[in-house]
Design an enzyme around this catalytic site. Sequence first.
Site, PDB file in Angstrom:
ATOM      1  N   CYS A 378     -22.936   9.847  23.175  1.00 27.80           N
ATOM      2  CA  CYS A 378     -23.295  10.942  21.698  1.00 27.80           C
ATOM      3  C   CYS A 378     -22.582  12.161  22.380  1.00 27.80           C
ATOM      4  CB  CYS A 378     -24.693  10.820  21.072  1.00 27.80           C
ATOM      5  SG  CYS A 378     -24.542  11.588  19.490  1.00 27.80           S
ATOM      6  N   HIS A 514     -25.101   4.942  20.933  1.00 25.08           N
ATOM      7  CA  HIS A 514     -26.564   5.391  21.839  1.00 25.08           C
ATOM      8  C   HIS A 514     -26.893   3.974  22.897  1.00 25.08           C
ATOM      9  CE1 HIS A 514     -28.105   9.263  21.179  1.00 25.08           C
ATOM     10  NE2 HIS A 514     -28.108   8.986  20.651  1.00 25.08           N
ATOM     11  N   GLU A 516     -28.442   3.397  25.451  1.00 18.33           N
ATOM     12  CA  GLU A 516     -29.890   3.226  26.666  1.00 18.33           C
ATOM     13  C   GLU A 516     -31.251   2.425  25.456  1.00 18.33           C
ATOM     14  OE1 GLU A 516     -29.524   7.334  24.306  1.00 18.33           O
ATOM     15  OE2 GLU A 516     -27.908   5.523  24.569  1.00 18.33           O
TER      16      GLU A 516
END
Length: 546
Positions: A378, A514, A516
Amino acid sequence: MTQYICVTGGVVSSLGKGILAASLAAVLEARQLKVTILKLDPYINVDPGTMSPFQHGEVFVTEDGAETDLDLGHYERFLRTRMTRFNNFTTGSVYAEVLKKERRGDYLGGTVQVIPHITDEIKRRIKAGGEGYDVALLEIGGTVGDIESQPFLEAIRQLRLEVGGQNCQLIHLTLVPFIATAGETKTKPTQHSVKELRSIGLQPDVLICRSSHEIDESSLRKIALFTSVEERAVIPVEDAATIYAIPAMLHARGLDSIICERLGLEAPPADLSEWNRVSEALLNPQRTLRIAMVGKYMELMDAYKSLTEALSHAGIARHAKVIIDAIDAERVEREGTGCLEAADAILVPGGFGARGFEGKIQAARYARERGVPYLGICYGLHAAIIEYARHVAGLEGANSTEIDPASPNPIVALVTEWTDDEGKTQLRDEGSDLGGTMRLGAQRCNLVPGSLAQRTYAAESVSERHRHRFEVNERFVPALEAAGLRIAGRAAKDDLVEMIEVPDHPWFLACQFHPEFTSTPRESHPLFLGFIDAALAEHARRSATA
């Protein structure tokens, strides 16, 4: 019919209600039950989207674009079930809905009150979130005794009356402190916490007793006696070496058997072999590497909870211990990049605002020029592409309009229009509200054939979750590509830049989304696996030349 398990906490906060709920859910799932978890947050914010990471930690984004509590990240890491906007709601969102109904005239001029209107809305949301599951766990945020959580606890009391104790169990997590100077375990805080619960009509069925030391049998019997909880249901849980060992710990102490018995659930024995493998790999690594994470919220690492877990997951898959050096981006601005020299790889995570951004740009430049593996997420993509624009493409004064609205070369700018995952056109400008106005949720990205991104994913397109307002300015892409930068992925619907890479570098990738949020200890995310593989290769190279 869905059955419910309510999880409350007492004595102090931060005992781990979320980990407890997720771990028990994992064991029930391992018994082939269909399980979900709801988080009920007492604060008045509509959602945590506008809250400071220093106050609330990470904002976890669901597949459908809800900005939620970080505990939902734990839920997804422990369960196969994907969370949605129905899995997290707050006092603020409940009151907003009730007030909207009142303004619309739904209550026919009646007096709107906490009971029944607020509690009815809470129960409606609980039932909607649990629909279609065998078991729904309800984590009640805060600590028993807090004024903010009283409507939620009252709703739970009513729910138990409506569905019956055989369909709704209450687990209370409490602290049993060990007083080192006296050499004694103290049960009084737990007794008082249960007394507080009982004063509002809630009798716990199970007590989970957190402690830093082993709790002796006499203390457990005393707790059972003074709280009217069955002795076998007073379960001690000492600090664990890893949170991923807690499902096996709870199973060994019979918690899932007690719950299944009391809810009348017929389920096969739990198969926890996957969790045993995860714990074994995490606690017995075969090698070690260092990752420098250059961020701006380093005083509270919960702000990057999913990121640190995703790095750990990749380490588990590669039997490696991942040491994360948390480096404040402002330190890089003050002291230079010397603090990055010990790193086998560099990760620049997301964030907002000008503070520390130049430090992130310096970290990206260091990684690019030194050939150190780099993963930008990001804001980490913004730092990398602006650094490349300034120092390779020669675009003087390149910046993001978030930082410098008057930049002569606004490489990153506010996206004013895009198509969301449901095909609706979203419009934004500088005057839009901050809450709930970002590009949010899962969206598809097409990967460039032959790119590092495509090889890392081993796929032609991927679906990843977003949370951001600013995008790469398409006007500058030709100049950046002419200078050697590769656009490795684009949004399937709007052709927005999603991934970039530096072709003549060992491993340099950055993404707008993202990744994750979808990594789990049992299935590490491909980007983090590729990043850790590159870090291990860099570690081996350094060791060979040392």
